[in-house]
Design a protein around this motif. Structure first.
Motif: not given
Lengths: 289, 787
Positions: B338-340, B396-401
Motif C-alpha cells: 500500500p506504499y508510494r 501509504f498511498v493517500r486516498k486522494d491519489e
C-alpha cells in the motif's frame, strides 16, 4: 485408508482373550480403544494377521479402591479417568494427565491399558504413573505378575509384556498425608502427544521433601525417572527455590531424543522447565494450595 | 422489505452440510461402479525400470491395471499449465509417470477393481522396479547449475526468470540514508481441504456422453481441458462439482486423476471412482508457498521509503500444474504494497524440485509478497528507531491519489489505507499495549509483542488487459443467468463454483435485493457445466467481484423487462414504476401496483392480450462479463502475542483486523471468511510446515504430524471493516476470501519478533515453533536469558 486383510476375534471373556492370544503368539495385536492401532493399520504401517478385540471385556473398565491401592481396569477410558472423583482424590496428577490426552473423541475411546501396552515414547500416562510409582498386572494364560512402571517401559513401543500376556490393571499406592501430584506437558501441536511431559509426586514431612518422584515422558526413547533431580531434592527444604535449583538436573544422564522437528538440546532444556513446573504444582497441592 | 444486500443472513447451505446431507463426489454411487487406486512412487526421483502387474491382475475383483505409457497414448496433449509463455520451461506432465518418477507420490500405475478394498489390496501386489536417481529436493540447492536435474531434457532446474526494475532504482539506493536487508523464508504448506480430492467418471456408450464428477474449483475449465486432452468431443463431456469441501486453491488444477478416471470409464465401459486418502492429500495435491526472498529497502532518515528490491526464489515442485508458474506473478503486482515509493525492482527465479508441485494456496503469491514487505518495513522501523505504525503511515498511498498506478504498472482502483491503520490502532488500544509491553519487560516473565501488517490485494481475477502486462494471454470472465420462473420464484446460475464460500446465500441476497423477492425464493445453481452459462470458477477472490457483478447486470435486464410489462399493465411509463417487496408499483402511488409473480406469469405463459406488443416472452437474462481491472482490497491487522521466554511458546492474546472489501453483501459470511483466513495465516506463522528431507522424502504426511490449528490455539478475532466500494464493478464488491491469510502471517511474526526485539532477536523463520523461538532467544542473548 483401507487396512490389509486380517482375522478378527472378539472374545467375551478374559480367559477367551488369553487363549486367543496364546494361540497367536507372533501375529496377533490386541485392539482396545483402537486410537493407535487402527490409524497404523489404515496406513498399512501395521498389518497384523490377527486382531483380538477386547472391547467387550467391559468388566475391565473399573476404577475403584482396594485396600491401600487405587486400581484401574485396563479398559477404563481416558475420559473415565478424567471424570473420576476417586482419581482426583487419590492422584490429581493422573486426572490432569488424562485430561490432556488428545481431544474429547480420543478420550472417549482410548483406554489406559491400550495406551500403556502400546508404549508410544511420547504418550502421557507413563510420566505420571512413574511419579505415582504405579504397578501393572500382566496376565497370561498361565497366571499373572506384577510389574512396577519403572520396570515396564523398555524403549519405543517396547515393554515388559511377554507374548501371550495382557495388561489388565493399573495399581496406584495410597498417597501419603501432605502429598500432592501433578502433570504438565509441552504438547506437539499436531498430535497433542507430549514433546515433553512431566509427572511429579511429592510428600512432605515438616518443611522438607520426604518423597520426590518425577516421571518424564516424550523426551527420551523410553519414559524415565528424573533420578538426579529427585536425589537432589530428597530431604531438602520444600521450596520453589530448591525445586528450581534441582530442575537443571532433570535430564541428567539420559540421552534425549532428537528428530527432524525437535532437537535433543531443546528437549533437554524443556525437560528441566516442565519438571520444575510439575513439581511446583505438586508441591502447592501437598501444601494444601 | 429491507435491502437484502448487507444483511447478516445465515447460510442457506448449512443445514444441509452440517447435518451430513451434502452430496460430495465420494457419496455418489453408480450401478456397476469400479474403484481406482493409484500406485505412487516412494522415491523422489527414480527411473521406472519395470512394472509387473501380473499378480495384481490375478487378484480377486481386479478389472484393470494401467501404467504411464498407456495414459500418455490416450492423451492428445499433456496436462496444461495456464501460464507458460515462451520464457517458461514447461516440460510435459502426463497423468502417470512415464519412465521417470519425479516426486514421492508421483503416480506410476492405476489399479481398478470392483471394490475399493480389492483395488487397495491389489495395489500392494504391483511390483515396480525403480532405479533411484539423485534428487534435487532443496530449493536453494536445486537452483545451482550442478544440481541433479528434475527434468533430464532441460538444461537446468530454472523454470523461468522474471526481472523487473524501474529506471532509477539504483539511484534511489545510492541516495538513501538507510538501507535495510532482510531474508524471509516461506515454508511449504499443505492446503488440507477438509474433503480430500475425488473424481468419478461415467461413460454412456450409446450416446457418447461422458460425465465427470470432480472436487474441482472450476468445472468449466476442467471440462474444456479434459475434453481436449482426451479427444472427447466437448459437447459430450459434462463436469459436475457437487458439494465440495474446501479447496483453498488446491482444487484449481486439472489433476492426473481427472484424466485417469475419465479415460478408464471410457475404456472399461463402467463408472470409475477415485478418492484420495488423507495421505494422498499430503503427497499428491498441490502445496502452497515455499520460497525465499531477500529484500532491500532504501529510506531517508525521516522514514520516507525511496525504493525496494526483492529477490525471490520460488519452488515450483516437479511439474507445472495450473497456476504453479503464475503464483509468484500474482505477488508481483502487489509487491509494492500500500506504499508510494516510486523505485521498485523484483526478480523472480522459479525452480523445479523433486517435490510435489506448489500452486495457488489462499492468497497465491500475495501472502508471500506481503510477508516479504511487511517484515522488511518492521526491520526499517527498528533501524530508524521509529514506531512501525508511523513508518507505514508515512509511506501509504493517500486516498486522494486513486486510481493509483504503482511502480509495477498495475492500477490500484481505490483505497484509504490510513483510515484502516488508524481504526486498527484505535481498536487495539495501541498506546496502552506499548506501555504494557514496557512494563512487562521490566517485570520479567512472559513478554508482550505487538505486530502490525498492512496489506493490499489484487482480486477479482481477472481482467485480460491487466493480465496481459504479465504475459498472461487469457481472459478470466464470468457469467450469470437469471431465470424468473412462471410462479415468480427465481433460479439463477453462476459460473463461479462454491466449495465452502456460501454462494447459495450471497448470490440469493443479490437477487432478492434487486428483484424484491425473498431470499428463500431464490435457488442458486453452480458447479455443473450441463446447466447454466460458462464461468471460470471460484478462486482469487473473484466470485462476487466477477460472477456476482455479472449476476447484478443480468438482474438489471430482468428489472427493465419487468418494469416494461408492469408499466404496460398499469398504463404508465416504465420509468415511472419501481420494484419493492414483491410488487411493482407506480412511483408515489403504492396502491397502483402489480405483484412480481403476476409479471412473471405474464412473461412466461401469459396471453398476448395483456403484454407489450414489441416484447419477447420469457423473463430470463444471461450476461457474460469481464472486468476492466482487478479490485484492490486492503486492510491493517494487529496481532498481540505473549511469548514465554522459558520454553518459547507463543500465545496469541488478541487479533484485531480491519479489512476493506468494498461493499459487503453478507457481513456474517464476510466475518467467517476473514476468521478462516486469519486462522490459516496464523497457522503458517506458528504451526504448519511440510519438510522434505535432502533425499526428497516428505516428513510427516499425516494430521498427526502436520499441525493444522484447532479452536483452542486461536483467539477470539476482533473484526472491523471500512468500506471503500470499488469502481471496477457495479456491486462495489472487492472480494474477501483471502484477506485474512494475507494479513495474518506477517502480523503474527512481527508481533513475536517485536516481543523479543529488546533481546536482539531480529528474525525467526516460520513456523515459529516453541523450539525456534527459544533458540532465537538463545542465539540473540548467547544463552544469557533468565530461565
Amino acid at each position: 485408508m483401507i487396512p490389509a486383510a486380517f482375522a478378527y476375534h472378539c472374545p467375551t471373556s478374559l480367559q477367551e482373550a488369553l487363549q486367543l492370544l496364546a494361540a497367536h503368539p507372533d501375529d496377533a495385536r490386541v485392539l482396545a480403544g483402537g486410537h493407535s492401532l487402527l490409524p497404523a493399520m489404515k496406513l498399512r504401517l501395521a498389518q497384523p494377521a490377527t486382531v483380538i478385540d477386547i472391547s467387550r471385556l467391559t468388566d475391565l473398565a473399573y476404577i475403584r479402591e482396594e485396600g491401600d491401592e487405587l486400581v484401574i481396569g485396563a479398559l477404563a477410558t481416558h475420559r473415565q479417568i478424567e471424570a473420576s472423583d476417586l482419581v482426583r482424590r487419590w492422584a490429581a496428577g493422573l486426572q490432569e494427565c488424562a485430561a490432556t490426552i488428545g481431544d474429547p473423541q480420543v478420550r472417549n475411546r482410548g483406554t489406559i491399558g491400550g495406551g500403556l501396552a502400546h508404549a508410544d515414547p511420547a504418550a502421557d500416562y507413563p510420566g505420571i504413573l512413574l511419579a505415582l510409582d504405579a504397578q501393572f498386572i500382566l496376565q497370561g494364560s498361565g497366571g499373572q505378575r506384577l510389574v512396577r512402571a519403572a520396570n515396564f517401559f523398555r524403549g519405543p513401543f517396547t515393554t515388559a509384556l511377554a507374548a501371550g500376556e495382557l495388561l489388565t490393571e493399573v495399581r496406584i499406592p495410597r498417597p501419603a498425608p501432605m502429598s500432592g501430584s501433578a502433570y504438565v506437558k509441552l504438547a506437539r501441536r499436531a498430535s497433542d502427544f507430549a514433546l515433553v511431559g512431566a509427572g511429579a509426586y511429592v510428600a512432605l514431612a515438616g518443611g522438607t521433601f520426604a518423597a520426590v518422584r518425577i516421571g518424564i515422558t516424550g523426551a527420551a526413547a523410553a519414559p524415565f525417572r528424573a533420578g538426579q533431580m529427585e536425589t537432589a531434592l530428597q530431604g531438602a527444604s520444600a521450596s520453589a527455590e530448591a525445586v528450581a535449583a534441582a530442575a537443571a538436573r532433570a535430564a541428567a544422564g539420559v540421552e534425549m531424543m532428537g528428530d527432524a522437528t525437535v532437537s535433543a538440546d531443546y528437549r533437554g532444556h524443556v525437560t528441566g522447565v516442565y519438571a520444575r513446573r510439575a513439581l511446583d504444582a505438586a508441591l502447592r497441592r501437598a501444601q494444601g494450595g | 422489505m429491507p435491502a437484502s444486500i448487507g444483511q447478516r443472513i445465515k447460510r442457506k447451505e448449512d443445514p444441509r452440510l452440517i447435518t451430513g446431507n451434502g452430496v460430495y463426489v465420494d457419496d455418489i454411487q453408480l450401478p456397476g461402479m469400479t474403484h481406482a487406486v493409484i500406485v505412487r512412487s516412494p522415491h523422489a526421483h527414480a527411473r521406472i525400470v519395470h512394472i509387473d502387474a501380473e499378480r495384481a491382475l490375478a487378484a480377486p475383483g481386479v478389472v484393470a491395471v494401467v501404467t504411464g505409457e498407456e495414459m500418455k497414448k490416450a492423451m492428445v496433449a499433456p496436462i496444461p499449465c495456464f501460464w507458460a509463455p515462451p520464457f517458461v520451461q514447461n516440460p510435459p506432465h502426463w497423468p502417470l509417470a512415464v519412465d521417470t518418477a519425479r516426486y514421492v507420490g508421483d503416480g506410476v500405475a492405476v489399479v481398478v477393481a470392483d471394490a475399493a478394498a480389492a483395488a487397495r489390496d491389489a495395489a500392494d501386489l504391483i511390483q515396480v522396479e525403480y532405479e533411484p536417481l539423485p534428487a534435487a529436493a532443496d530449493l536453494e540447492s536445486a537452483a545451482r547449475p550442478d544440481a541433479p536435474k528434475v527434468h533430464a531434457e532441460l538444461a537446468n532446474n530454472i523454470t523461468y526468470e522474471f526481472k523487473f526494475a524501474t529506471d532509477n532504482i539504483d539511484q534511489a539506493f545510492a541516495g538513501a540514508d538507510v538501507v535495510v536487508k532482510t531474508r524471509n523464508v516461506q515454508q511449504r504448506l499443505v492446503p488440507n481441504a477438509m474433503e480430500p480430492r475425488a473424481a468419478l467418471a461415467e461413460f454412456r456408450k450409446y450416446s457418447g456422453e461422458v460425465t465427470l464428477w470432480s472436487t474441482t474449483q472450476n468445472p468449466h475449465l476442467l471440462k474444456t481441458f479434459v475434453a481436449a486432452c482426451l479427444n472427447i468431443p466437448e459437447q459430450n463431456l459434462r463436469v459436475i462439482a457437487p458439494d465440495v469441501g474446501g479447496g483453498f486453491g488446491s482444487k484449481i488444477s486439472m489433476y492426473p486423476e481427472d484424466y485417469i478416471v475419465t479415460y478408464l470409464a471410457m475404456k472399461l465401459g463402467r463408472p470409475v471412482k477415485w478418492t484420495a486418502t488423507r495421505q494422498e492429500s499430503f503427497l499428491a495435491t498441490t502445496h502452497g508457498r515455499r520460497g525465499v526472498a531477500e529484500v532491500e529497502m532504501a529510506a531517508r532518515r525521516d522514514g520516507t521509503i525511496l525504493g525496494c528490491r526483492i529477490n525471490w526464489l520460488a519452488d515450483m515442485g516437479a511439474y507445472n500444474m495450473a497456476i504453479t508458474t503464475f503464483t509468484p506473478l500474482l505477488g508481483f503486482g502487489v509487491s509494492p504494497g500500500p506504499y508510494r515509493w516510486q523505485e521498485h525492482a523484483i526478480d523472480v527465479t522459479a525452480v523445479f524440485t523433486n517435490t510435489m508441485s506448489t500452486d495457488a494456496y489462499r492468497g497465491a503469491g500475495r501472502p508471500e509478497a506481503t510477508y516479504y514487505l511487511e517484515r522488511t518495513i518492521d526491520a526499517l522501523a527498528r533501524e530508524l528507531n521509529m514506531d512501525p505504525a508511523a513508518v507505514r503511515r508515512k509511506n501509504f498511498v493517500r486516498k486522494d491519489e486513486f486510481p493509483y498506478t504503482n511502480p509495477t504498472g498495475f492500477v490500484m482502483d481505490s483505497g484509504d489505507y490510513e483510515t484502516a491503520l488508524s481504526r486498527a490502532l484505535e481498536a487495539a488500544g495501541y498506546q496502552e499495549l506499548r506501555q504494557d509491553q514496557a512494563r512487562r519487560r521490566q517485570q520479567g516473565g512472559k513478554l508482550l509483542g505487538i505486530g502490525i501488517s498492512s496489506y493490499i490485494e489484487a482480486c477479482g481475477v481477472g481482467p485480460s488487459k491487466a493480465l496481459a502486462a504479465v504475459a498472461f494471454g487469457g481472459n478470466l470472465f464470468d457469467a450469470a443467468t437469471v431465470r424468473v420462473e412462471h410462479t415468480g420464484k427465481v433460479t439463477v446460475y453462476t459460473g463461479a463454483s462454491a466449495h465452502g464460500q456460501g454462494h447459495e446465500t450471497t448470490f440469493a441476497q443479490i437477487v432478492a435485493d434487486q428483484l424484491g423477492v425473498a431470499v428463500a425464493d431464490v435457488a442458486v445453481l453452480h458447479g455443473d457445466t450441463g446447466r447454466g452459462p460458462v464461468g471460470l470458477g471460484t478462486y482469487g477472490s473473484r466470485s462476487l467481484a466477477v460472477a456476482g457483478a455479472a449476476m447484478y447486470q443480468a438482474l438489471q435486464q430482468i428489472k427493465d423487462k419487468a418494469r416494461r410489462i408492469a408499466a404496460h399493465r398499469l398504463e404508465c411509463h416504465p420509468d415511472d414504476v419501481e420494484i419493492d417487496e414483491g410488487r411493482i408499483a407506480v412511483k408515489g402511488s403504492p396502491d397502483r401496483s402489480i405483484a412480481f409473480a403476476e409479471i412473471a406469469a405474464a412473461a412466461n405463459f401469459g396471453s398476448h392480450m395483456n403484454y407489450p406488443e414489441d416484447l419477447d416472452p420469457g423473463l430470463e437474462a444471461t450476461v457474460y462479463w469481464q472486468p476492466e481491472n482487478f479490485t484492490w482490497p486492503f486492510g491493517t491487522h494487529i496481532c498481540v502475542v505473549e511469548v514465554d521466554p522459558e520454553d518459547g511458546k507463543v500465545q496469541i492474546q488478541r487479533y484485531v483486523a480491519v479489512d476493506d472489501a468494498g461493499t459487503i453483501i453478507n457481513p456474517l459470511i464476510a466475518d467467517g471468511q476473514v476468521h478462516g483466513g486469519i486462522a490459516q495465516g496464523i497457522a503458517q506463522a506458528l504451526f504448519e510446515e511440510l519438510v522434505y528431507d535432502p533425499s526428497g522424502q516428505p516428513l510427516g504426511t499425516s494430521l498427526m504430524d502436520y499441525a493444522v490449528p484447532t479452536a483452542p490455539e486461536l483467539p477470539a478475532f476482533e473484526n472491523h471493516y471500512t468500506h471503500t466500494p470499488t469502481p471496477v464493478n457495479p456491486l462495489g464488491a472487492k472480494g474477501i476470501g483471502e484477506a485474512g491469510t494475507i494479513g495474518a502471517a506477517p502480523a503474527v511474526v512481527n508481533a513475536v519478533v517485536d516481543a523479543l526485539s529488546h533481546l536482539g532477536v531480529r528474525e525467526i523463520d516460520m513456523p515459529l515453533t516453541p523450539e525456534r523461538v527459544w533458540k532465537a532467544i538463545q542465539q540473540a542473548t548467547k544463552g544469557g536469558v533468565p530461565a
